[in-house]
Design a protein around this motif. Structure first.
Motif, PDB file in Angstrom:
ATOM      1  N   THR A  33      11.565 -18.848   1.970  1.00 60.68           N
ATOM      2  CA  THR A  33      10.235 -19.086   1.400  1.00 60.68           C
ATOM      3  C   THR A  33      10.203 -19.195  -0.121  1.00 60.68           C
ATOM      4  OG1 THR A  33       9.644 -16.733   1.154  1.00 60.68           O
ATOM      5  CG2 THR A  33       9.272 -17.750   3.323  1.00 60.68           C
ATOM      6  N   GLY A  34      11.261 -18.748  -0.783  1.00 55.11           N
ATOM      7  CA  GLY A  34      11.247 -18.717  -2.236  1.00 55.11           C
ATOM      8  C   GLY A  34      10.437 -17.562  -2.795  1.00 55.11           C
ATOM      9  N   LEU A  35      10.059 -16.614  -1.944  1.00 55.20           N
ATOM     10  CA  LEU A  35       9.241 -15.473  -2.342  1.00 55.20           C
ATOM     11  C   LEU A  35      10.061 -14.190  -2.285  1.00 55.20           C
ATOM     12  CD1 LEU A  35       6.042 -16.356  -0.282  1.00 55.20           C
ATOM     13  CD2 LEU A  35       6.455 -16.860  -2.696  1.00 55.20           C
ATOM     14  N   THR A  36       9.680 -13.226  -3.112  1.00 53.63           N
ATOM     15  CA  THR A  36      10.393 -11.951  -3.117  1.00 53.63           C
ATOM     16  C   THR A  36       9.632 -10.895  -2.333  1.00 53.63           C
ATOM     17  OG1 THR A  36       9.359 -11.194  -5.181  1.00 53.63           O
ATOM     18  CG2 THR A  36      11.407 -12.462  -5.357  1.00 53.63           C
ATOM     19  N   ALA A  37      10.382  -9.939  -1.812  1.00 52.25           N
ATOM     20  CA  ALA A  37       9.807  -8.827  -1.052  1.00 52.25           C
ATOM     21  C   ALA A  37      10.454  -7.536  -1.519  1.00 52.25           C
ATOM     22  CB  ALA A  37      10.046  -9.012   0.446  1.00 52.25           C
ATOM     23  N   SER A  38       9.724  -6.452  -1.370  1.00 51.56           N
ATOM     24  CA  SER A  38      10.262  -5.117  -1.624  1.00 51.56           C
ATOM     25  C   SER A  38      10.329  -4.368  -0.307  1.00 51.56           C
ATOM     26  CB  SER A  38       9.389  -4.366  -2.634  1.00 51.56           C
ATOM     27  OG  SER A  38       9.385  -5.035  -3.879  1.00 51.56           O
ATOM     28  N   ALA A  39      11.178  -3.346  -0.264  1.00 57.98           N
ATOM     29  CA  ALA A  39      11.356  -2.613   0.989  1.00 57.98           C
ATOM     30  C   ALA A  39      11.555  -1.129   0.729  1.00 57.98           C
ATOM     31  CB  ALA A  39      12.539  -3.166   1.778  1.00 57.98           C
ATOM     32  N   GLY A  40      11.090  -0.341   1.675  1.00 57.31           N
ATOM     33  CA  GLY A  40      11.328   1.093   1.674  1.00 57.31           C
ATOM     34  C   GLY A  40      11.984   1.470   2.982  1.00 57.31           C
ATOM     35  N   ILE A  41      12.955   2.376   2.929  1.00 55.21           N
ATOM     36  CA  ILE A  41      13.711   2.758   4.121  1.00 55.21           C
ATOM     37  C   ILE A  41      13.762   4.278   4.203  1.00 55.21           C
ATOM     38  CG2 ILE A  41      15.895   2.550   5.346  1.00 55.21           C
ATOM     39  CD1 ILE A  41      15.480   0.344   2.351  1.00 55.21           C
ATOM     40  N   SER A  42      13.398   4.811   5.373  1.00 55.71           N
ATOM     41  CA  SER A  42      13.514   6.255   5.566  1.00 55.71           C
ATOM     42  C   SER A  42      13.391   6.606   7.039  1.00 55.71           C
ATOM     43  CB  SER A  42      12.468   7.000   4.733  1.00 55.71           C
ATOM     44  OG  SER A  42      12.847   8.376   4.628  1.00 55.71           O
TER      45      SER A  42
END
Length: 364
Positions: free
Chosen positions: A138-147
């Motif tokens: 998509t050319g878009l950025t994402a952030s992620a959280g993992i726990s």
């Protein structure tokens, strides 16, 4: 510290300024400029680019306030069909790894990757792969959280925004929560945070000193939630199918409606749009609710439940006018909305027990 319950690998993926980023991607002339997706004169900001956020512009902020904070702010009319199209592409990437995907909105979702389709042990690695594939597609950025649970993953995804990720390992959970400022706890808003601070609760460690009885006495049923989450306990599972409780449409008008004939026209337009959405989702409902916001921002709703399902524009139109006539037309109308609830959707419950050894829960 060990936990007395099975640990899961939960990822929360959150697109960065999604609506605004889509607009900047589709129109290169907007790149690097402060933009707000939403109504310019009478609406609210649905999303703000990071350039606009530097001026203090935030989502849900009245457009007038946003304009005052950022005089060169560019307003863009929302294109929800476009956002939905890209959101579908992103979800297809999620499903490459797991079927346990719980969308919260078009731009964020929980994923349970405890057992995943690729057999990858590291949840951290999965999150990195997903973010990279989203960018490539998509050319878009994402952030992620993992726990280990949804609550912690949601908090973690906000820590290294934009275009970053954060893992809270099982052995880090307790110390992380004890040192977390109370206003950073997901679900604790400004009012509750101020109340807690008046009680000398500034961090999770302070909250942890309160007994279950104290917290329920101070905050009611949600006190039980606070007691458990500060100890790393949040048992809500990732639900792969969120059941819609209602289908709704509404419109805020550029000019207030002060003639009843105008109201009838708008009600018919809203009815037709509501019926289109019902047909698209293949649902129908028994309770129609009319939402009215007046010029002075007072809000009133009127509902009626029928013994049969409302599934045609003629029935919904007739009932919407009946609800309209149940209130006197004594001041101009700023917004009208229609929603249908008590839908003919049967909720399916899925029970899933996950057990994994503690040592290999996460890998860097």
């Amino acid at each position: 510290m060990g936990f007395s319950f099975p640990l899961r690998k939960i990822i929360h993926v959150d697109m960065d300024a999604f609506y605004a980023s889509v607009e900047q991607r589709d129109n290169p002339q907007l790149q690097g400029k402060p933009i707000a997706v939403g109504g310019e004169h009478r609406g609210v900001v649905a999303a703000a680019s990071y350039e606009a956020r530097e001026y203090g512009v935030r989502s849900a902020m009245p457009s007038k306030t946003a304009q005052q904070k950022c005089p060169n702010l560019i307003f863009i009319k929302p294109r929800f069909s476009r956002y939905k199209e890209i959101s579908s592409e992103i979800r297809e990437i999620f499903f490459q790894y797991t079927d346990l995907v719980e969308p919260l909105s078009l731009d964020e979702a929980y994923l349970d990757v405890t057992e995943n389709k690729k057999g990858i042990e590291s949840a951290n690695q999965i999150a990195m792969e997903i973010r990279e594939k989203i960018f490539q597609k998509t050319g878009l950025t994402a952030s992620a959280g993992i726990s280990i649970n949804k609550f912690l993953a949601k908090i973690a995804s906000d820590i290294n925004k934009p275009n970053g990720q954060k893992t809270i390992h099982p052995q880090q959970v307790i110390s992380f929560l004890e040192n977390l400022p109370i206003e950073k706890f997901y679900g604790i808003g400004k009012v509750t945070a101020n109340k807690m601070k008046s009680l000398n609760i500034y961090k999770g460690g302070d909250l942890k000193q309160k007994s279950l009885e104290e917290l329920t006495s101070l905050f009611g049923k949600v006190g039980d939630h606070y007691y458990h989450v500060v100890r790393g306990i949040h048992r809500s599972e990732v639900k792969s199918h969120r059941i819609a409780k209602s289908v709704a449409v509404e419109e805020t008008f550029g000019q207030d409606l002060d003639e009843e004939s105008q109201v009838y026209i708008k009600l018919d337009e809203l009815t037709e749009e509501l019926c289109r959405r019902l047909q698209k989702t293949d649902v129908k409902g028994r309770t129609l609710t009319l939402k009215i916001k007046y010029q002075d921002f007072t809000l009133h709703t009127r509902s009626k439940t029928e013994s049969y399902y409302l599934d045609t524009s003629a029935r919904i139109s007739q009932l919407s006018r009946h609800l309209w006539h149940s209130r006197p037309f004594d001041k101009p109308i700023r917004l009208l909305g229609l929603s249908l609830s008590h839908l003919n959707i049967q909720e399916k419950k899925m029970e899933m027990q996950l057990k994994i050894p503690f040592p290999d829960f996460y890998q860097q």
